[in-house]
Design an enzyme around this catalytic site. Structure first.
Site, PDB file in Angstrom:
ATOM      1  N   SER A   1      -3.796  -3.341   0.449  1.00  0.00           N
ATOM      2  CA  SER A   1      -2.450  -4.020   0.801  1.00  0.00           C
ATOM      3  C   SER A   1      -2.863  -5.544   1.263  1.00  0.00           C
ATOM      4  CB  SER A   1      -2.192  -3.410   2.042  1.00  0.00           C
ATOM      5  OG  SER A   1      -0.995  -4.244   2.867  1.00  0.00           O
TER       6      SER A   1
ATOM      7  N   CYS B   1       4.269   2.474  12.747  1.00  0.00           N
ATOM      8  CA  CYS B   1       5.157   3.529  12.081  1.00  0.00           C
ATOM      9  C   CYS B   1       5.713   4.582  13.089  1.00  0.00           C
ATOM     10  CB  CYS B   1       4.537   4.395  10.919  1.00  0.00           C
ATOM     11  SG  CYS B   1       3.412   3.091  10.028  1.00  0.00           S
TER      12      CYS B   1
ATOM     13  N   ASN C   1      -5.768   3.489  10.627  1.00  0.00           N
ATOM     14  CA  ASN C   1      -4.952   2.395  10.986  1.00  0.00           C
ATOM     15  C   ASN C   1      -4.838   2.523  12.524  1.00  0.00           C
ATOM     16  OD1 ASN C   1      -3.395   4.631  10.348  1.00  0.00           O
ATOM     17  ND2 ASN C   1      -1.539   3.181  10.524  1.00  0.00           N
TER      18      ASN C   1
ATOM     19  N   HIS D   1      -1.173  -7.697   3.137  1.00  0.00           N
ATOM     20  CA  HIS D   1      -1.004  -8.344   4.602  1.00  0.00           C
ATOM     21  C   HIS D   1      -1.924  -7.930   5.654  1.00  0.00           C
ATOM     22  CE1 HIS D   1       1.625  -5.231   6.690  1.00  0.00           C
ATOM     23  NE2 HIS D   1       1.316  -4.604   5.428  1.00  0.00           N
TER      24      HIS D   1
ATOM     25  N   GLN E   1      -6.543  -0.895   5.213  1.00  0.00           N
ATOM     26  CA  GLN E   1      -7.222  -1.440   6.555  1.00  0.00           C
ATOM     27  C   GLN E   1      -8.790  -1.847   6.304  1.00  0.00           C
ATOM     28  OE1 GLN E   1      -5.860  -1.891   9.592  1.00  0.00           O
ATOM     29  NE2 GLN E   1      -3.934  -1.076   9.275  1.00  0.00           N
TER      30      GLN E   1
ATOM     31  N   THR F   1       8.804  -7.687 -12.453  1.00  0.00           N
ATOM     32  CA  THR F   1       8.316  -8.971 -12.662  1.00  0.00           C
ATOM     33  C   THR F   1       7.295  -9.031 -11.481  1.00  0.00           C
ATOM     34  OG1 THR F   1      10.438 -10.000 -13.247  1.00  0.00           O
ATOM     35  CG2 THR F   1       8.788 -11.258 -12.503  1.00  0.00           C
TER      36      THR F   1
ATOM     37  N   ALA G   1       0.711  -1.306   0.100  1.00  0.00           N
ATOM     38  CA  ALA G   1      -0.085  -0.053  -0.196  1.00  0.00           C
ATOM     39  C   ALA G   1       0.675   1.291   0.105  1.00  0.00           C
ATOM     40  CB  ALA G   1      -0.748   0.096   1.258  1.00  0.00           C
ATOM     41  N   THR G   2       2.218   1.130   0.581  1.00  0.00           N
ATOM     42  CA  THR G   2       2.967   2.374   0.578  1.00  0.00           C
ATOM     43  C   THR G   2       3.290   2.779  -0.666  1.00  0.00           C
ATOM     44  OG1 THR G   2       3.793   1.793   2.766  1.00  0.00           O
ATOM     45  CG2 THR G   2       5.180   3.178   1.413  1.00  0.00           C
TER      46      THR G   2
END
Lengths: 459, 151
Positions: A257, A383, A209, A259, A237, A297, A129-130
């Site tokens: 995202s 973060c 988040n 994960h 999220q 890739t 997502a970043t």
């Protein structure tokens, strides 16, 4: 039948025989001072884990679902064939390995698109997502740099959004950071009045988040459509937790995202609307993969994992949501019954139930966290927890410094059990009571003195 | 692990077997294994599963709907496989999800949805078996706090 009774003691005996030899702990203890830097973690089935000078008897119970989520076994099952036998590059057009990988990537793309009610052609796979946020903000503004010089975002966005905006500011763009109310929701009138003719992007995250509040996405989408401004949202999220619909929300760009939806780490997806088409300048240049927007890739196993996770999320969303809501109530009521001075940060109604950010009054935050070593929770977001200053999100909410320091974020997810919640409540209450007993401030409050009216003496 | 039904008791069991011949007398369903070939533990092995599939394809079209005992057997297999997971959270999730899924699909009566749900359940069982092995290969030496204090 008898074999079943013998099986577990036999297994335990065998496990004991295979344990590392008794001399290993002695080596560490004699060389502890020098070797601590070299071997920071020491695990022993009997003595527990020793890490960073802390000893815990077992692996902590995990209540930090906003930082990352455990991989669902069904997702791992979908990914493993692509790590073992089907290892081809999906961009190889000449052999079976490439064709089967390509098929897998395209079916994963369709799975992700189905969850957000988009077309598979509008999904671009990235590294997370970043990266999606970077492509959205910098890519869009660089593409339209001649005509559009203004970006609107909020003060509670994720660090990567705020940092990209700061980068744009250094390049000469104007950024408006919208204030949020004490419940974490932005003021729509303020948004409407900040839109200028040269506004190139509005970026508001769907589910925060840190505090878990859900912004009024449909209303923001309507305003953006009215003024014809592209709308970007960071839905990392929100994906798989609340119903996400790109048409209802009228988003042009969306960051997803892997994960956070019980998928693998290192993969994300960017939704780019085709009608009306939004153009971005690519941040990763190369061979033109992913329609030229993100060259490189495509990592087949990760992408397949994200697709499987999204498909699972679609099937299980209702069940998970019901369960997580009841667990959140159990957690909150359990804590509130036993201790007072508990404040929930952010709106309680407009919130994703799996994220509970609580502040405990008259307690010091770092010591609370250190006492909660058997529960894996976080204070502030992953973060910002490295630094000592309180999280900027809580500061934007208007939470006072002392309450911001004692905030704990509990993340509840698909795999959390009732017993874990009960244990977390028990541990939290015990730790808070212990700290409050030691706190002179709490004594004064109990006597009835108003803390704010105290004149602290200067030494 | 989503759509698995409890077949209601009114589904025909022995009545549809009369035409299969005298050998079927000892069975409770057209696809049931004779007792001496059944796995003692009762859990479906891969071999049993494939034999069942073969018999299912050989039996008449009306037998595609899984019988009550097959469904119950699948339920038990799923629970038993779930117990083998080393990870506390996954173990509890498998148990909880299986029970909730079967309970919520108790009222399914349409034959197609029932067979689809049963097939899905079989797939999930295969996934669970594979992943139980993979998780046990990489399980951490120290157990979760929840498991330790239970013991």
């Amino acid at each position: 039948m008898a074999s079943k009774f013998l099986a577990s003691p036999i297994r335990r005996f065998l496990a004991k025989a295979h344990r590392p030899s008794a001399s290993w702990p002695r080596h560490l203890s004699t060389a502890a001072a020098a070797a601590e830097a070299a071997s920071p973690v020491y695990e022993d089935p009997d003595a527990g884990i020793v890490m960073k000078g802390v000893r815990i008897s077992g692996r902590p119970l995990y209540l930090d679902m906003q930082a990352t989520s455990p991989l669902d076994p069904r997702v791992l099952d979908a990914m493993l064939p692509f790590y073992t036998a089907r290892y081809g590059n999906p961009h190889s057009r000449t052999h079976l390995y490439g064709w089967e990988s390509d098929l897998a990537v395209e079916s994963a793309r369709a799975q992700v698109a189905a969850l957000v009610n988009a077309s598979p052609k509008e999904i671009v796979f990235t590294s997370g997502a970043t990266e999606c946020n970077n492509i959205s903000i910098k890519g869009v503004m660089h593409f339209y740099r001649d005509k559009k010089r203004h970006v609107i975002t909020t003060q509670t966005e994720h660090k990567c959004v705020l940092d990209s905006c700061r980068h744009l500011q250094q390049e000469g763009f104007d950024i408006t950071y919208l204030k949020v109310g004490s419940d974490g929701i932005i003021d729509l009138e303020q948004l409407r009045s900040s839109i200028r003719p040269d506004t190139g992007l509005v970026s508001v995250m769907a589910v925060n988040n840190e505090i878990g509040v859900i912004q009024p996405m449909e209303e923001i989408g309507k305003i953006c459509k009215e003024f014809n401004v592209p709308f970007h949202t960071d839905a990392a999220q929100a994906l798989g937790k609340i119903p996400v619909d790109v048409d209802k929300w009228n988003v042009s760009l969306m960051s997803l995202s892997g994960h956070k939806v019980y998928g693998p780490k290192g993969v994300g997806a960017l939704y780019l609307r085709r009608r009306p088409r939004i153009r971005v300048e690519p941040q990763m240049n190369g061979g033109g993969q992913e329609r030229g927007i993100r060259s490189g890739t495509v990592p087949t196993p990760l992408v397949v994992g994200m697709g499987a996770a999204c498909e699972l999320a679609m099937k299980e969303m209702e069940y998970d949501h019901k369960r997580v809501s009841s667990l959140q109530e159990r957690l909150l009521n359990g804590i509130k019954e036993k201790i007072d001075g508990v404040v929930v940060n952010g709106s309680l109604e407009k919130r994703y139930p799996g994220n509970l950010n609580i502040s405990f009054a008259y307690v010091e935050g770092e010591s609370l966290l250190m006492g909660l070593k058997e529960v894996a929770v976080s204070s502030g977001s992953a973060c910002t927890s490295a630094s000592l200053e309180p999280s900027y999100v809580l500061r934007a909410l208007g939470v006072e410094e002392d309450m911001a320091h004692t905030s704990i974020r509990y993340g509840i997810g698909r795999f959390t059990t009732e017993e874990e919640i009960d244990r977390a409540v028990e541990l939290t209450v015990k730790q808070v009571e212990k700290l409050r007993e030691m706190s002179p401030l709490y004594e004064m409050v109990k006597e009835g003195i108003d803390i704010k009216s105290i004149q602290w003496a200067q030494h | 692990m989503t759509i698995l039904p409890f077949i209601s008791l009114t589904l025909p069991r022995r009545s549809s077997l009369v035409e299969l011949g005298p050998a079927s007398i000892n069975r409770t369903g057209p696809n049931r294994m004779p007792p001496n070939k059944r796995n003692v533990e009762g859990c479906c092995t891969a071999g049993t599963f494939w034999k069942l599939k073969l018999r299912a394809s050989m039996a008449s079209a009306a037998a595609k709907t899984p019988t009550r005992s097959e469904v119950l057997s699948l339920f038990r297999c799923l629970l038993r496989t779930g117990r083998d997971f080393c990870d506390y959270n996954v173990r509890e999730y498998t148990k909880r999800r299986t029970i909730d899924a079967f309970r919520s699909n108790r009222s399914l009566s349409d034959q197609q949805s029932v067979s689809a749900a049963y097939a899905d359940g079989k797939e999930q069982l295969a996934i669970a078996k594979r992943q139980a092995i993979v998780y046990s290969l990489y399980s951490p030496k120290v157990k979760s706090i929840m498991e330790l204090n239970q013991v």
